[in-house]
Write a protein that holds these residues in place. Sequence first.
Motif, short mmCIF file in Angstrom:
data_model
loop_
_atom_site.label_atom_id
_atom_site.label_comp_id
_atom_site.label_asym_id
_atom_site.label_seq_id
_atom_site.Cartn_x
_atom_site.Cartn_y
_atom_site.Cartn_z
N TRP A 3 0.83 -1.20 0.00
CA TRP A 3 0.00 0.00 0.00
C TRP A 3 0.87 1.25 0.00
CZ3 TRP A 3 -5.29 -0.10 2.91
CH2 TRP A 3 -6.14 0.88 2.37
N PHE A 4 0.95 1.95 1.12
CA PHE A 4 1.75 3.17 1.16
C PHE A 4 3.25 2.87 1.10
CE2 PHE A 4 -2.25 4.25 3.32
CZ PHE A 4 -2.63 5.34 2.56
N LEU A 5 3.63 1.61 1.21
CA LEU A 5 5.04 1.22 1.23
C LEU A 5 5.47 0.50 -0.04
CD1 LEU A 5 5.29 -0.04 4.93
CD2 LEU A 5 5.69 2.26 4.02
N ASP A 6 4.60 0.42 -1.07
CA ASP A 6 5.02 -0.26 -2.30
C ASP A 6 5.70 0.75 -3.23
OD1 ASP A 6 2.78 1.13 -3.14
OD2 ASP A 6 1.88 -0.54 -4.23
N GLN A 7 6.65 1.47 -2.69
CA GLN A 7 7.46 2.43 -3.42
C GLN A 7 8.92 2.22 -3.03
OE1 GLN A 7 8.61 4.34 -0.91
NE2 GLN A 7 6.97 4.33 0.56
N LYS A 8 9.82 2.91 -3.69
CA LYS A 8 11.25 2.63 -3.57
C LYS A 8 11.72 2.53 -2.12
CE LYS A 8 15.78 4.39 -5.15
NZ LYS A 8 16.35 4.84 -3.86
N GLN A 9 11.46 3.56 -1.33
CA GLN A 9 11.95 3.55 0.03
C GLN A 9 11.29 2.46 0.86
OE1 GLN A 9 11.13 7.00 2.70
NE2 GLN A 9 13.37 7.18 2.80
N GLY A 10 9.96 2.30 0.72
CA GLY A 10 9.27 1.26 1.47
C GLY A 10 9.76 -0.13 1.10
N MET A 11 10.02 -0.34 -0.21
CA MET A 11 10.56 -1.63 -0.64
C MET A 11 11.95 -1.87 -0.06
SD MET A 11 9.44 -1.68 -4.64
CE MET A 11 7.73 -1.77 -5.15
N GLU A 12 12.78 -0.83 -0.06
CA GLU A 12 14.12 -0.97 0.49
C GLU A 12 14.08 -1.28 1.98
OE1 GLU A 12 16.66 1.92 -2.54
OE2 GLU A 12 15.81 2.76 -0.70
N TRP A 13 13.17 -0.62 2.72
CA TRP A 13 13.03 -0.93 4.14
C TRP A 13 12.66 -2.40 4.35
CZ3 TRP A 13 9.56 3.92 5.16
CH2 TRP A 13 10.37 5.05 5.35
N GLN A 14 11.70 -2.88 3.55
CA GLN A 14 11.26 -4.28 3.70
C GLN A 14 12.38 -5.24 3.31
OE1 GLN A 14 10.61 -6.53 0.99
NE2 GLN A 14 9.78 -8.18 2.26
N ILE A 15 13.07 -4.97 2.22
CA ILE A 15 14.17 -5.83 1.77
C ILE A 15 15.28 -5.86 2.83
CG2 ILE A 15 16.06 -5.99 0.09
CD1 ILE A 15 14.01 -5.00 -2.02
N ASP A 16 15.59 -4.72 3.41
CA ASP A 16 16.64 -4.68 4.43
C ASP A 16 16.23 -5.47 5.67
OD1 ASP A 16 18.31 -3.16 2.87
OD2 ASP A 16 17.79 -1.25 3.82
N ALA A 17 15.00 -5.28 6.13
CA ALA A 17 14.55 -6.01 7.32
C ALA A 17 14.58 -7.51 7.08
CB ALA A 17 13.14 -5.56 7.71
N LEU A 18 14.07 -7.94 5.93
CA LEU A 18 14.06 -9.36 5.62
C LEU A 18 15.47 -9.91 5.48
CD1 LEU A 18 12.63 -11.98 4.88
CD2 LEU A 18 12.34 -11.11 2.55
N SER A 19 16.35 -9.15 4.81
CA SER A 19 17.73 -9.60 4.61
C SER A 19 18.48 -9.73 5.93
CB SER A 19 18.48 -8.60 3.72
OG SER A 19 17.88 -8.48 2.45
#
Length: 419
Positions: free
Chosen positions: A331-347
């Motif tokens: 939703w509000f996080l399916d953009q570059k910064q939100g994706m990067e936050w999710q990728i970093d947390a998962l990684s």
Amino acid sequence: LFEIWLEGDHYKWRAMRANGIPERFCTGDASPREKFLAWASTAPRLVRNPLYHWTHLELKRYFGIDTLLDAASAPAIWDRANEQLSEERLSVSGILRMHGVKALCTTDDPVSDLADHRRIAEADAGPGVFPTFRPDKAIFVSEPVPWNAWVERLEQSAQTSISTLDDFLGALRLRHDRFHAAGCRLSDHGLDRCYAEECTESEAASIFAKARRGVAAGPGEGGQFTSYMMQFFGRLDAEKNWTKQLHLGAMRNNSSRMSERLGPDTGFDAIGISPQAAMLARYLDALDRDGVLPKTIVYNANPAENYPIATVLGCFQGDYPGRMQLGSGWWFLDQKQGMEWQIDALSHLGLLSRFVGMVTDSRSFMSFPRHEYFRRVLCNAIGRDVEARELPNDNSLLEPLIRGVCYGNARDLLGLKVS
């Protein structure tokens, strides 16, 4: 162009309202061309908003248009795009072929007759199109009038009468079975928060009976009933080896004036602040303790919860690669910064290599380039680490990771027999 690109897209409506565009050009009685021109006048104001990237990526990929969209270029773009939309390559099946789609999962109410899915399956052409079981309306016992109307539709679709809680659960199980027969392997729940309150069968039956009589559930009863139903749905999914998806944390319908005027999903929702991790842990633990915890993907709307949720999910791994997943930015996080936050947390807290990748939560059928947008963000994150010498420049290590996240992991999760 309006119908395929703008109609029903509340992402764009929010941006237009922020630009001072009158509501008649968003959801009102303006003509399709007028609404497109209003969107075009907003486009130059979108700089650094993901809609700016998506808009021009879609113009490029579908229509070969490199011109920046604005009020001056809009009439020519309108004519050029509409002319191309008559071509077979931009039909629904043409767009799916263009993007190499192997499977497309829709989101469906349990009362759906799935007639379109049967028709597509019988045609035996193109990618598989499968339903996703989304039983959100089953829990709204605090609003007995619309809830009872929905229960009556459930009676019709399940071809049974519903007077008791047992009847209700039986009808939902019948619909779950029917969805499975239609190829469904995913469920989905959109919740403001995760629910894990204590609720016995007798308490749930009492709340159900009250709601069936038209009496709204009390302040605590709605949460209790939702908790009971979520346990039931978890068991159904585990029995059939489905993957459960939880979309958590949206704060909905904040403008009561506009929500009453236009209804839900019209652009008046926000990121909620309800803590999710503790209740999510209780919910997953209750299912795990009874041996009925299904594969689960949690899509989180609040970036502050990425790390807590990722660590909770790590407590319930095992038996299947990537069994519990922090889902893509939603939703509000399916953009570059939100994706990067999710990728970093998962990684940092799990296995990026087991991630099933991007899910497009869009109202526009032209949103497939958002998967390209995600792939660019993902590859950029890996590339930066290689350049910083934090990862080896080794294709034998990194190429399988990228291919898995962008394609293979989702294919394997759904059990698709495609290359």
